[in-house]
Design an enzyme around this catalytic site. Structure first.
Site, PDB file in Angstrom:
ATOM      1  N   ASP A   8      93.645  27.145  74.652  1.00 53.29           N
ATOM      2  CA  ASP A   8      92.847  26.551  73.588  1.00 53.29           C
ATOM      3  C   ASP A   8      92.341  25.196  74.059  1.00 53.29           C
ATOM      4  O   ASP A   8      93.136  24.347  74.491  1.00 53.29           O
ATOM      5  CB  ASP A   8      93.686  26.377  72.321  1.00 53.29           C
ATOM      6  CG  ASP A   8      94.013  27.710  71.652  1.00 53.29           C
ATOM      7  OD1 ASP A   8      93.600  28.757  72.185  1.00 53.29           O
ATOM      8  OD2 ASP A   8      94.683  27.686  70.607  1.00 53.29           O
ATOM      9  N   ASP A 129      90.320  35.904  61.409  1.00 48.60           N
ATOM     10  CA  ASP A 129      91.391  34.945  61.167  1.00 48.60           C
ATOM     11  C   ASP A 129      91.673  34.920  59.673  1.00 48.60           C
ATOM     12  O   ASP A 129      90.734  34.821  58.868  1.00 48.60           O
ATOM     13  CB  ASP A 129      90.977  33.548  61.642  1.00 48.60           C
ATOM     14  CG  ASP A 129      90.477  33.565  63.078  1.00 48.60           C
ATOM     15  OD1 ASP A 129      91.042  34.329  63.883  1.00 48.60           O
ATOM     16  OD2 ASP A 129      89.531  32.821  63.386  1.00 48.60           O
TER      17      ASP A 129
END
Length: 239
Positions: A8, A129
């Site tokens: 990330d 998500d």
């Protein structure tokens, strides 16, 4: 089942967030390409990259470290975060990205997902998500009234390569993945499903592998950085 190590990217660094909150970031490596090489050296088959700044900005922000990773690593990589138009999709694929992940636009502009999947077969995934079964967008900052299964089913005939399902409440929390919700989603669609969020041990990976429905893979980040999962050992166990 493929294990996807996660990198990330925030402000050019490899970080992990807690439950998607940008102000709760832990920096694990100032050199994301070096981190990627370490994962490749350990035997990973894929890399999972996320442009966190891009997810909020709506456009690529961490392009430089992504390009460095693509240049230095010989395994396929998938990238999500800030990819919201055809030009960006085409640019990334031309730069060697194996798969783009479309999240926010899957809710706001599903026709783009269909157009991209048709133009680039096998190279477009949908990132879903969710909090409590409802889809969140724009870096998880905005919640919708769209159900995970409804969104996933809407792309059944679109030709997307995979659905990456993240339980936001589990992400970065080292509390285990939401196995039931992931398995339920995989049963609800024919599209391959990749589990994300909360994978904290080899036992979690085995539980996902043995959840009763075939998953394409699982993504892990913090557990690999913290040493809770040995990447080489996990790859052997899942192969």
């Amino acid at each position: 089942m493929i294990l996807y190590p996660a990198i990330d990217l925030k402000d050019g660094q490899a970080v992990r967030l807690l439950r998607g909150e940008m102000d709760k970031a832990t920096v694990f490596n100032d050199d994301p390409a070096a981190q990627a090489r370490a994962f490749v050296d350990a035997g990973c088959e894929w890399l999972h990259l996320v442009d966190l700044n891009g997810a909020f900005a709506g456009a690529p922000v961490n392009a430089a470290p992504v390009e460095a990773i693509l240049k230095e690593c010989n395994v396929p990589a998938q990238l999500g975060g800030g990819i919201r138009d055809m030009a960006t999709i085409e640019t990334w694929i031309n730069k060697g990205l194996a798969r783009v992940i479309l999240g926010t636009v899957a809710v706001e502009n599903p026709d783009l997902v269909r157009e991209a999947a048709k133009a680039f077969p096998g190279k477009v995934a949908v990132g879903i998500d969710a909090r409590d079964g409802m889809v969140a967008t724009k870096g998880w900052a905005e919640e919708t009234n769209v159900k995970v299964t409804d969104l996933a089913r809407s792309f059944e005939d679109a030709g997307v390569a995979a659905i990456i399902y993240t339980d936001i409440n589990r992400d970065g929390a080292m509390q285990g993945p939401n196995i039931q919700a992931t398995a339920d989603l995989a049963r609800a669609v024919s599209i391959p499903v990749i589990a994300s969020g909360g994978v904290s041990s080899l036992d979690d990976l085995i539980a996902l592998r043995d959840c009763g429905v075939a998953l394409d893979g699982a993504i892990s980040g913090r557990a690999l950085y913290d040493g809770a999962i040995d990447l080489s050992e996990a790859i052997r166990a899942l192969s």
